[in-house]
Motif scaffolding. Structure first.
Motif, short mmCIF file in Angstrom:
data_model
loop_
_atom_site.label_atom_id
_atom_site.label_comp_id
_atom_site.label_asym_id
_atom_site.label_seq_id
_atom_site.Cartn_x
_atom_site.Cartn_y
_atom_site.Cartn_z
N THR A 74 9.11 32.39 35.72
CA THR A 74 9.05 32.96 34.37
C THR A 74 10.45 33.02 33.76
O THR A 74 10.62 32.75 32.57
N GLU A 75 11.44 33.36 34.55
CA GLU A 75 12.81 33.40 34.04
C GLU A 75 13.26 32.00 33.62
O GLU A 75 13.94 31.85 32.61
N ALA A 76 12.88 30.99 34.39
CA ALA A 76 13.25 29.61 34.05
C ALA A 76 12.58 29.19 32.75
O ALA A 76 13.21 28.57 31.88
N ILE A 77 11.31 29.54 32.59
CA ILE A 77 10.59 29.20 31.37
C ILE A 77 11.22 29.88 30.16
O ILE A 77 11.38 29.27 29.11
N MET A 78 11.60 31.14 30.32
CA MET A 78 12.14 31.91 29.20
C MET A 78 13.66 31.77 29.05
O MET A 78 14.24 32.33 28.12
N SER A 79 14.29 31.02 29.92
CA SER A 79 15.74 30.89 29.90
C SER A 79 16.27 30.24 28.63
O SER A 79 17.45 30.35 28.32
N VAL A 80 15.41 29.57 27.90
CA VAL A 80 15.83 28.89 26.68
C VAL A 80 16.55 29.87 25.74
O VAL A 80 17.42 29.47 24.97
N THR A 121 12.67 38.69 33.32
CA THR A 121 12.92 39.39 34.58
C THR A 121 11.80 40.37 34.88
O THR A 121 11.09 40.82 33.98
N LYS A 122 11.64 40.71 36.15
CA LYS A 122 10.62 41.68 36.53
C LYS A 122 10.99 43.05 35.98
O LYS A 122 12.13 43.50 36.13
N GLY A 123 10.05 43.66 35.33
CA GLY A 123 10.27 44.99 34.77
C GLY A 123 11.26 45.01 33.63
O GLY A 123 11.69 46.08 33.21
#
Length: 162
Positions: A20-26, A49-51
């Motif tokens: 998820t972090e990689a997907i949203m890293s943009v 990130t989690k939480g």
């Protein structure tokens, strides 16, 4: 498809990101690129990130991390600012697409995209030990890089460093 998925996988490997972090890293890659070009040893992970807890992740190899970030930036620019393009523009659809892409190239189970985080953790543990930390201290520090906190060092040692 494979080069897009590979780009996100490289981000996971070089920066210890969750899928998820990689997907949203943009949302962060321009800032990360600027930091690494300025000589930073770590990046701040904010999105996905989690939480919602931000964390700092040390970079294993600045050259490879910078290359992964620059490639992800190029891909996102070519895709209208997204690393994962889906018919339904939401995180759930993006995660599903990313998982399908990884399965299509044979990454599943023990060889899933999460194994990139395992490799990152192992590299960080070795780097911390080379800097003079004990194995226990190194695992706790790597745990922080992964966003787990220092109290999860034994877990990192048991699971991530196999």
């Amino acid at each position: 498809m494979i080069s897009w998925g590979y780009s996100r996988l490289r981000l996971q490997r070089e920066l210890g990101l969750r899928a998820t972090e990689a997907i949203m890293s943009v949302q962060s890659i321009k800032h990360w690129e600027k930091e690494l070009k300025a000589g930073a040893e770590k990046i701040t992970v904010i999105h996905g990130t989690k939480g919602g807890r931000l964390r700092e992740a040390h970079v294993v190899n600045r050259h490879r991390a910078l290359h992964a970030i620059q490639r992800a930036r190029q891909i996102s620019q070519a895709q209208g600012g997204k690393l994962v393009v889906t018919k339904t523009p939401n995180l759930s659809a993006a995660r599903s697409r990313y998982e399908r892409e990884m399965r299509a190239v044979g990454l599943r189970g023990k060889q899933s995209s999460h194994s990139a985080r395992y490799a990152y953790a192992q590299d960080r543990i070795r780097a911390y030990q080379a800097a003079g930390m004990s194995r226990k201290e190194a695992a706790a520090a790597a745990s922080c890089d992964l966003g787990h906190g220092p109290g999860r060092g034994r877990y990192i040692e048991a699971v991530y460093s196999r």
